[in-house]
Design a protein around this motif. Structure first.
Motif, PDB file in Angstrom:
ATOM      1  N   ASN A 169       7.380   9.591 -10.253  1.00 30.29           N
ATOM      2  CA  ASN A 169       7.714  10.590 -11.104  1.00 30.29           C
ATOM      3  C   ASN A 169       6.609  11.256 -11.545  1.00 30.29           C
ATOM      4  O   ASN A 169       5.832  10.616 -12.625  1.00 30.29           O
ATOM      5  N   ASP A 183       4.145  13.547 -14.142  1.00 36.47           N
ATOM      6  CA  ASP A 183       4.074  14.346 -15.326  1.00 36.47           C
ATOM      7  C   ASP A 183       3.625  15.622 -15.191  1.00 36.47           C
ATOM      8  O   ASP A 183       4.083  16.346 -16.101  1.00 36.47           O
ATOM      9  N   LYS A 184       3.013  16.303 -14.355  1.00 36.85           N
ATOM     10  CA  LYS A 184       2.523  17.596 -14.053  1.00 36.85           C
ATOM     11  C   LYS A 184       3.041  18.037 -12.784  1.00 36.85           C
ATOM     12  O   LYS A 184       2.875  17.345 -11.718  1.00 36.85           O
ATOM     13  N   ASN A 185       3.410  19.367 -12.829  1.00 38.09           N
ATOM     14  CA  ASN A 185       3.895  19.923 -11.485  1.00 38.09           C
ATOM     15  C   ASN A 185       2.574  20.286 -10.595  1.00 38.09           C
ATOM     16  O   ASN A 185       1.725  20.746 -11.051  1.00 38.09           O
ATOM     17  N   ALA A 224       7.691  16.842 -11.610  1.00 41.39           N
ATOM     18  CA  ALA A 224       7.908  17.201 -13.062  1.00 41.39           C
ATOM     19  C   ALA A 224       8.956  18.330 -12.962  1.00 41.39           C
ATOM     20  O   ALA A 224       8.784  19.493 -13.695  1.00 41.39           O
TER      21      ALA A 224
END
Length: 321
Positions: free
Chosen positions: A71, A73-75, A47
């Motif tokens: 990829n 969406d959230k770190n 992210a």
């Protein structure tokens, strides 16, 4: 692309990415230049708020490498990003490359050949630390001085068999992973050549100014969890000398950090607590010549002497905070 991944892969390299857009192309280029042909690269975009994903995608489109981009969406942090990357890997051996570093073109070919020939559970090489001030080379064989996962290859089946993962949400995840691999391994190989190039980044989470206190308590948490797992996995008798050396080394090295006298004493007393709790003093005879073990044993009950050592180390400004 899928047919490439389906074929036999010698090495899978996991590259977690967060805010390293300015270094990522150089990192991936060093993988593209590898002499080892049966190589896959798993780029985990954690992210990242910069343009790392776009850059990695553009690189993959023009590269001959087998590149898989994950990829998120959230770190999730470095540890979990690496775990996610491992779950996608198909190679016989696993490697890890930080996205602001790069590797010599011969690294993975040489490490894979050595590991295969000796049927090693993992293999490591030397590394170079570079910055604007110059380059320093290291080739430590002792695991207490060789805890990074980035200068190593790990046999993938070995890692999954022993359920070795990066502890989520903790600093020093490399150290825990490497110690677990050391203790479970039957065969380990070390190569002295410095094939890995580690960028000294003053903005890194473990190197930012004023981060010493955070690092100290993060290390306490990680080491406490590690010792608990050693006990649960029945590895403690075998691991006791190594654990004692690790604990004493970290305690002694805190003298060089910029933490308060109170925090320093907390760490030393925490270390003594773990040594007593897990009865690590029983392994003294195997570590009596170790510098850090003997130093900790000498100074642990002489706190006034620690104060003097700290002043001589140039940390007097932090002694009374």
């Amino acid at each position: 692309m899928e047919s490439v991944f389906a074929s036999q892969v010698s090495v899978s390299v996991v590259v977690p990415v967060f805010n390293t857009e300015q270094y990522l192309w150089e990192c991936l280029t060093s993988l593209e230049n590898q002499q080892l042909s049966s190589l896959e690269v798993i780029v985990v975009i954690d992210a990242s708020p910069d343009k790392s994903y776009q850059l990695a995608t553009r690189f993959a489109q023009q590269s001959h490498l087998a590149i898989r981009i994950v990829n998120l969406d959230k770190n999730v942090g470095l540890a979990q990003a690496r775990n996610i990357g491992m779950s996608h890997a198909k190679g016989q051996y696993l490697g890890f490359l930080d996205s602001d570093d790069y590797v010599d073109e011969n690294m993975y070919q040489h490490l894979f050949n050595e590991a295969s020939q000796q049927q090693a559970d993992w293999v490591s090489c030397g590394f170079s630390k570079f910055s604007a001030h110059g380059v320093e080379c290291y080739a430590h064989q002792n695991i207490s001085e060789n805890t990074s996962v980035c200068n190593k290859l790990f046999r993938r089946e070995f890692i999954f068999e022993h359920q070795i993962v990066f502890p989520q949400g903790e600093l020093f995840e490399d150290e825990i992973f490497s110690y677990m691999a050391e203790l479970f391994a039957d065969t380990v190989v070390h190569i002295e050549q410095a094939y890995y190039f580690y960028r000294h980044n003053p903005q890194g989470i473990c190197r930012r100014a004023g981060a010493d206190k955070h690092r100290l308590y993060a290390r306490m948490s990680s080491i406490g969890d590690f010792m608990q797992r050693m006990e649960q996995s029945k590895l403690l008798p075998k691991a006791a000398p190594l654990c004692l050396e690790m604990l004493c080394r970290h305690a002694y090295l805190q003298l060089r950090t910029q933490v308060s006298w109170f925090d320093l004493l907390c760490y030393w007393r925490f270390t003594q607590h773990l040594i007593e709790k897990y009865q690590l003093n029983n392994s003294d005879s195997q570590t009596q010549d170790n510098y850090f073990v003997s130093s900790f044993s000498k100074w642990q009950s002489r706190e006034w002497a620690l104060w003097l050592i700290r002043i001589r180390a140039g940390r007097a400004n932090y002694a009374v905070e």
